[in-house]
Design a protein around this motif. Structure first.
Motif, PDB file in Angstrom:
ATOM      1  N   GLY A  28      -4.665  -6.087 -11.298  1.00 52.39           N
ATOM      2  CA  GLY A  28      -4.197  -4.724 -11.043  1.00 52.39           C
ATOM      3  C   GLY A  28      -3.556  -4.054 -12.227  1.00 52.39           C
ATOM      4  O   GLY A  28      -2.697  -3.174 -12.050  1.00 52.39           O
ATOM      5  N   ALA A  29      -3.961  -4.395 -13.439  1.00 54.16           N
ATOM      6  CA  ALA A  29      -3.369  -3.775 -14.633  1.00 54.16           C
ATOM      7  C   ALA A  29      -3.614  -2.272 -14.682  1.00 54.16           C
ATOM      8  O   ALA A  29      -2.866  -1.539 -15.326  1.00 54.16           O
ATOM      9  CB  ALA A  29      -3.923  -4.439 -15.893  1.00 54.16           C
ATOM     10  N   ASP A  30      -4.663  -1.823 -14.010  1.00 57.35           N
ATOM     11  CA  ASP A  30      -4.984  -0.394 -13.997  1.00 57.35           C
ATOM     12  C   ASP A  30      -4.214   0.355 -12.907  1.00 57.35           C
ATOM     13  O   ASP A  30      -4.406   1.555 -12.732  1.00 57.35           O
ATOM     14  CB  ASP A  30      -6.484  -0.187 -13.790  1.00 57.35           C
ATOM     15  N   ARG A  31      -3.330  -0.339 -12.202  1.00 53.71           N
ATOM     16  CA  ARG A  31      -2.588   0.297 -11.110  1.00 53.71           C
ATOM     17  C   ARG A  31      -1.078   0.162 -11.288  1.00 53.71           C
ATOM     18  O   ARG A  31      -0.331   0.213 -10.316  1.00 53.71           O
ATOM     19  CB  ARG A  31      -3.012  -0.307  -9.769  1.00 53.71           C
ATOM     20  N   LEU A  32      -0.652   0.039 -12.511  1.00 53.35           N
ATOM     21  CA  LEU A  32       0.773  -0.096 -12.779  1.00 53.35           C
ATOM     22  C   LEU A  32       1.525   1.224 -12.663  1.00 53.35           C
ATOM     23  O   LEU A  32       2.750   1.252 -12.788  1.00 53.35           O
ATOM     24  CB  LEU A  32       1.000  -0.704 -14.168  1.00 53.35           C
ATOM     25  N   SER A  33       0.809   2.298 -12.411  1.00 55.90           N
ATOM     26  CA  SER A  33       1.468   3.592 -12.184  1.00 55.90           C
ATOM     27  C   SER A  33       1.907   3.755 -10.731  1.00 55.90           C
ATOM     28  O   SER A  33       2.463   4.791 -10.363  1.00 55.90           O
ATOM     29  CB  SER A  33       0.523   4.749 -12.557  1.00 55.90           C
ATOM     30  N   ARG A  34       1.677   2.740  -9.924  1.00 54.98           N
ATOM     31  CA  ARG A  34       2.126   2.787  -8.530  1.00 54.98           C
ATOM     32  C   ARG A  34       3.642   2.949  -8.454  1.00 54.98           C
ATOM     33  O   ARG A  34       4.380   2.470  -9.309  1.00 54.98           O
ATOM     34  CB  ARG A  34       1.733   1.516  -7.798  1.00 54.98           C
ATOM     35  N   THR A  35       4.079   3.581  -7.393  1.00 57.39           N
ATOM     36  CA  THR A  35       5.506   3.830  -7.212  1.00 57.39           C
ATOM     37  C   THR A  35       6.212   2.637  -6.577  1.00 57.39           C
ATOM     38  O   THR A  35       5.777   2.125  -5.549  1.00 57.39           O
ATOM     39  CB  THR A  35       5.722   5.066  -6.325  1.00 57.39           C
ATOM     40  N   VAL A  36       7.297   2.226  -7.201  1.00 58.89           N
ATOM     41  CA  VAL A  36       8.194   1.218  -6.627  1.00 58.89           C
ATOM     42  C   VAL A  36       9.304   1.970  -5.900  1.00 58.89           C
ATOM     43  O   VAL A  36      10.125   2.633  -6.521  1.00 58.89           O
ATOM     44  CB  VAL A  36       8.798   0.310  -7.710  1.00 58.89           C
ATOM     45  N   ARG A  37       9.300   1.868  -4.597  1.00 59.44           N
ATOM     46  CA  ARG A  37      10.300   2.546  -3.780  1.00 59.44           C
ATOM     47  C   ARG A  37      11.543   1.700  -3.593  1.00 59.44           C
ATOM     48  O   ARG A  37      12.652   2.219  -3.427  1.00 59.44           O
ATOM     49  CB  ARG A  37       9.684   2.880  -2.416  1.00 59.44           C
ATOM     50  N   ALA A  48       5.175  -9.989   4.925  1.00 58.33           N
ATOM     51  CA  ALA A  48       4.521  -8.678   4.987  1.00 58.33           C
ATOM     52  C   ALA A  48       5.004  -7.873   6.181  1.00 58.33           C
ATOM     53  O   ALA A  48       5.142  -6.648   6.106  1.00 58.33           O
ATOM     54  CB  ALA A  48       3.003  -8.846   5.037  1.00 58.33           C
ATOM     55  N   SER A  49       5.291  -8.552   7.285  1.00 60.43           N
ATOM     56  CA  SER A  49       5.741  -7.843   8.491  1.00 60.43           C
ATOM     57  C   SER A  49       7.139  -7.265   8.332  1.00 60.43           C
ATOM     58  O   SER A  49       7.558  -6.417   9.133  1.00 60.43           O
ATOM     59  CB  SER A  49       5.708  -8.788   9.695  1.00 60.43           C
ATOM     60  N   LEU A  50       7.853  -7.700   7.312  1.00 64.32           N
ATOM     61  CA  LEU A  50       9.217  -7.216   7.081  1.00 64.32           C
ATOM     62  C   LEU A  50       9.262  -6.043   6.114  1.00 64.32           C
ATOM     63  O   LEU A  50      10.337  -5.489   5.871  1.00 64.32           O
ATOM     64  CB  LEU A  50      10.084  -8.356   6.519  1.00 64.32           C
ATOM     65  N   LEU A  51       8.124  -5.661   5.567  1.00 69.03           N
ATOM     66  CA  LEU A  51       8.070  -4.628   4.538  1.00 69.03           C
ATOM     67  C   LEU A  51       7.542  -3.314   5.100  1.00 69.03           C
ATOM     68  O   LEU A  51       6.846  -3.289   6.109  1.00 69.03           O
ATOM     69  CB  LEU A  51       7.196  -5.104   3.379  1.00 69.03           C
ATOM     70  N   LYS A  52       7.864  -2.223   4.400  1.00 66.86           N
ATOM     71  CA  LYS A  52       7.454  -0.893   4.846  1.00 66.86           C
ATOM     72  C   LYS A  52       6.432  -0.247   3.917  1.00 66.86           C
ATOM     73  O   LYS A  52       5.855   0.770   4.254  1.00 66.86           O
ATOM     74  CB  LYS A  52       8.682   0.018   4.945  1.00 66.86           C
ATOM     75  N   GLY A  53       6.220  -0.820   2.742  1.00 71.70           N
ATOM     76  CA  GLY A  53       5.314  -0.230   1.768  1.00 71.70           C
ATOM     77  C   GLY A  53       6.089   0.312   0.584  1.00 71.70           C
ATOM     78  O   GLY A  53       7.197   0.833   0.740  1.00 71.70           O
ATOM     79  N   GLY A  54       5.512   0.158  -0.606  1.00 72.14           N
ATOM     80  CA  GLY A  54       6.157   0.648  -1.812  1.00 72.14           C
ATOM     81  C   GLY A  54       7.125  -0.337  -2.440  1.00 72.14           C
ATOM     82  O   GLY A  54       7.755  -0.026  -3.452  1.00 72.14           O
ATOM     83  N   GLU A  55       7.249  -1.542  -1.868  1.00 73.92           N
ATOM     84  CA  GLU A  55       8.185  -2.513  -2.425  1.00 73.92           C
ATOM     85  C   GLU A  55       7.602  -3.254  -3.631  1.00 73.92           C
ATOM     86  O   GLU A  55       6.398  -3.460  -3.732  1.00 73.92           O
ATOM     87  CB  GLU A  55       8.582  -3.573  -1.378  1.00 73.92           C
ATOM     88  N   LEU A  78      -0.156  -8.378   2.248  1.00 76.48           N
ATOM     89  CA  LEU A  78       0.732  -7.559   1.423  1.00 76.48           C
ATOM     90  C   LEU A  78       0.034  -6.274   0.968  1.00 76.48           C
ATOM     91  O   LEU A  78       0.629  -5.198   0.968  1.00 76.48           O
ATOM     92  CB  LEU A  78       1.195  -8.358   0.203  1.00 76.48           C
ATOM     93  N   ALA A  79      -1.228  -6.414   0.571  1.00 78.30           N
ATOM     94  CA  ALA A  79      -1.984  -5.243   0.141  1.00 78.30           C
ATOM     95  C   ALA A  79      -2.148  -4.253   1.287  1.00 78.30           C
ATOM     96  O   ALA A  79      -1.998  -3.042   1.101  1.00 78.30           O
ATOM     97  CB  ALA A  79      -3.343  -5.661  -0.410  1.00 78.30           C
ATOM     98  N   ASP A  80      -2.437  -4.761   2.472  1.00 75.62           N
ATOM     99  CA  ASP A  80      -2.579  -3.886   3.640  1.00 75.62           C
ATOM    100  C   ASP A  80      -1.265  -3.193   3.974  1.00 75.62           C
ATOM    101  O   ASP A  80      -1.272  -2.070   4.504  1.00 75.62           O
ATOM    102  CB  ASP A  80      -3.053  -4.692   4.851  1.00 75.62           C
ATOM    103  N   ARG A  81      -0.160  -3.836   3.668  1.00 72.87           N
ATOM    104  CA  ARG A  81       1.154  -3.254   3.940  1.00 72.87           C
ATOM    105  C   ARG A  81       1.489  -2.145   2.948  1.00 72.87           C
ATOM    106  O   ARG A  81       2.394  -1.350   3.179  1.00 72.87           O
ATOM    107  CB  ARG A  81       2.219  -4.350   3.882  1.00 72.87           C
ATOM    108  N   GLY A  82       0.779  -2.137   1.814  1.00 69.11           N
ATOM    109  CA  GLY A  82       0.990  -1.069   0.837  1.00 69.11           C
ATOM    110  C   GLY A  82       2.119  -1.321  -0.139  1.00 69.11           C
ATOM    111  O   GLY A  82       2.733  -0.364  -0.636  1.00 69.11           O
TER     112      GLY A  82
END
Length: 267
Positions: A28-37, A48-55, A78-82
């Motif tokens: 995923g080197a091409d997706r390092l611009s993703r937002t860390v919330r 994964a069930s404990l996460l909301k996405g963006g972590e 984890l990927a499905d969780r976003g």
């Protein structure tokens, strides 16, 4: 870099705590611009069930499972969780990430980073969260400056058209003030770029899409109500509509629009 309510994965990797772990991006080197919330650390299989996405998820890999099928399923959940990215610290559990985990992350488009040196996860959490909070404060300062400009425009007799021009220039996108039932009151474009040609033409295109499909503004737009002082349906006097024509609309643009709506209400 400003993002939707956080920092990028790339920026997180540049902070001292993670940088001290000698991070290696293996997928995923091409997706390092993703937002860390937010940052989360954990070692349980069902994390994964404990996460909301963006972590940004930090782990030593204890919860990834021992069989390749379990490991791939863990990554895909984890990927499905976003989540923004998965960071695995190498050590007793893994001296190097198994090929199946790396392949699963690549297939899912999930940034995967392995740390070659132990780091205190609490330090990573503190640094990233501080960066996020500082970013929010910077956005508030920018929005407040736009509010001051809008107030000054009103005091100098510029009226609503000047307020809209201030906001349109700040967002570098066209801006419209419409009635609660969708009739155009004012339009403002920017000095340069595609939105400058004719904001009314942009509005006509928007109105055509609404009529044909009975839809609201397109994805990425920002709508802010201008209160009328009443209650219920009559409480909305007008609505500011920002369209992402020449560039994306960021959180600070919404903040500024909300303050501009306060200016418009006073007119």
């Amino acid at each position: 870099m400003e993002t939707q309510g956080g920092i990028t994965v790339q920026r997180a990797l540049e902070l001292p705590a993670l940088r001290g772990g000698l991070p290696e991006v293996v997928a995923g080197a091409d997706r390092l611009s993703r937002t860390v919330r937010w940052v989360h650390a954990g070692e349980v299989p069902n994390i994964a069930s404990l996460l909301k996405g963006g972590e940004l998820l930090l782990t030593t890999g204890l919860g990834l499972g021992t069989r390749p099928a379990e490991q791939r399923a863990f990554v895909h959940r984890l990927a499905d969780r976003g989540i923004a990215a998965l960071v695995v610290e190498l050590g007793p559990r893994f001296t190097r990430l198994p090929a199946g985990i790396v392949e699963a992350a690549r297939a899912a488009g999930l940034p995967l980073i392995q740390l070659h040196r132990e780091v205190p996860f609490v330090s990573v959490t503190e640094e990233v969260h501080t960066e996020i909070v500082n970013g929010h404060y910077a956005l508030l300062q920018q929005a407040e400056e736009v509010y001051r400009q809008c107030t000054r425009a009103l005091l100098e007799g510029g009226g609503i058209p000047q307020v809209l021009r201030v906001l349109a220039d700040f967002t570098a996108n066209p801006l419209f003030l419409e009635t609660a039932d969708g009739r155009l009151l004012y339009a403002a474009g920017t000095g340069t770029g595609p939105a400058a040609a004719d904001p009314l033409q942009v509005w006509e295109g928007l109105r055509g899409r609404r009529s044909a499909r009975d839809e609201g503004p397109p994805s990425g737009s920002v709508l802010v109500d201008v209160p009328g002082g009443g209650h219920g349906a009559g409480a909305v006097r007008a609505r500011l509509v920002l369209l992402a024509v020449s560039g994306p609309l960021l959180p600070v643009h919404r903040m500024a629009a909300e303050r501009a709506a306060g200016c418009s209400r006073s007119c």
